[in-house]
Design a protein around this motif. Structure first.
Motif: not given
Length: 341
Positions: A96-108, A20-25, A2-10
């Motif tokens: 890192g990773g907040a410029y996106a539709e979803y973010i993976l983060v430690r529960q703590t 720019y906004i593109g697709e990442i995993e 599955p993919s999601m939209q995120a801000v990418i740095i060319k």
């Protein structure tokens, strides 16, 4: 996958135009991790440095920009605390990773979103307030009756630090800024600074000496480094504590006299937050949530601590937002969150 939209740095780094906004995993939560659907995320100066390739990432940090966010839990990984469930409204601090539709983060690294705050207000809390809290409380050990000097007083962390110093009972709080407009703001905001100094036209060491009747300040919070070093040392009282958070003017200081550090018994400590261990961040966040979070309201609220949002951008205008932050023309900005919807 599955993919999601995120801000990418060319090209991985570069000028504002490379954003720019593109697709990442789309990430999948693992042991002790939570996947959050982002509602808003904050823009911080470190994002600019990272985009330019000038900010070393901690091991394992995603290349996607952004460290603070608000959102809802979309998926809970294995071995997570049962307190976290899908649909919970949260705020968080990430490596890192907040410029996106979803973010993976430690529960703590999650905190419950205060229900009285909007998604935008909530997204303005984690990086600015946690950085200020860390600098003032566990490191500088601010206490009732202290005299405090805070540089970059109209920045996001500066505004948070001013209010936190008030919360912990500081006697005087002197904020330095670069314009009269910014001085007026930090003095007029509820629970704001007691004194303001324009560091471009005034000697802040002389000013705090007048303010404290020659004693000096007990605590200095500095982001500037080289150009402020000598005056910081002069401004500190005996047994003074200084927390260094950045060195925007440079890190190399010529002709340093270490005598005052000895004679005044000064405590000087540098600090970062993003590169701290998982255990350190978890402990800091838990203490912050217990002692501070419930005191925070929006700028129109009546809490002891308030968020201040200068402007809200849709994330399609990420280049415009970076340009506004980089120009340093936004006097009362904490940060500019972005909607992802």
């Amino acid at each position: 996958m599955p993919s999601m939209q995120a801000v990418i740095i060319k090209d991985g780094k570069g000028p504002i135009e490379n954003l720019y906004i593109g697709e990442i995993e789309k990430p999948v939560p693992g042991h002790g991790e939570v996947l959050v659907k982002i509602k808003a995320f904050g823009l911080n100066r470190m994002d600019i440095y990272q985009r330019e390739g000038k900010y070393p990432l901690p091991p394992g940090a995603p290349e996607t920009l952004g460290v603070e966010f608000s959102g809802t839990i979309a998926e809970v990984g294995q071995a997570c605390n049962p307190m976290w469930k899908e649909g919970d409204e949260v705020i968080g601090l990430a490596s890192g990773g907040a410029y996106a539709e979803y973010i993976l983060v430690r529960q703590t690294n999650l905190m419950r979103k205060p229900p009285h705050l909007s998604w935008i207000e909530a997204a303005s809390i984690p990086e600015n307030f946690l950085t200020a809290y860390q600098a003032l409380v566990p490191i500088a050990q601010v206490k009732k009756g202290d005299d405090v000097l805070i540089h970059a007083g109209a920045s996001g962390v500066g505004i948070a630090a001013i209010q936190l110093a008030r919360l912990y009972g500081a006697n005087t709080i002197t904020a330095t800024t670069s314009t009269q407009e910014k001085i007026d703001f930090v003095l007029k905001m509820p629970n704001g600074a007691t004194h303001g100094v324009n560091y471009k036209t005034q000697d802040f060491a002389e000013e705090v000496s007048k303010i404290t009747n020659g004693k000096g300040v007990d605590v200095v919070i500095d982001f500037v480094g080289q150009s402020h070093w000598h005056k910081n040392i002069a401004a500190l009282a005996k047994d003074g504590r200084m927390t260094l958070l950045a060195f925007m003017s440079g890190s190399v200081i010529k002709e340093v006299d270490i005598g005052p550090i000895l004679y005044k018994r000064l405590h000087i400590e540098g600090s970062t937050l993003r590169s701290r261990s998982n255990e350190y961040q978890a402990d800091l966040i838990a203490k912050f949530q217990k002692d501070v979070v419930d005191e925070i309201t929006g700028s129109e609220g009546h809490g002891k601590l308030r968020t201040y949002i200068h402007e809200v951008y849709p994330w399609q205008k990420i280049q415009e937002a970076h340009r506004a932050m980089q120009s340093d023309s936004n006097a009362s900005v904490v940060l500019s969150p972005f909607h992802t919807t």
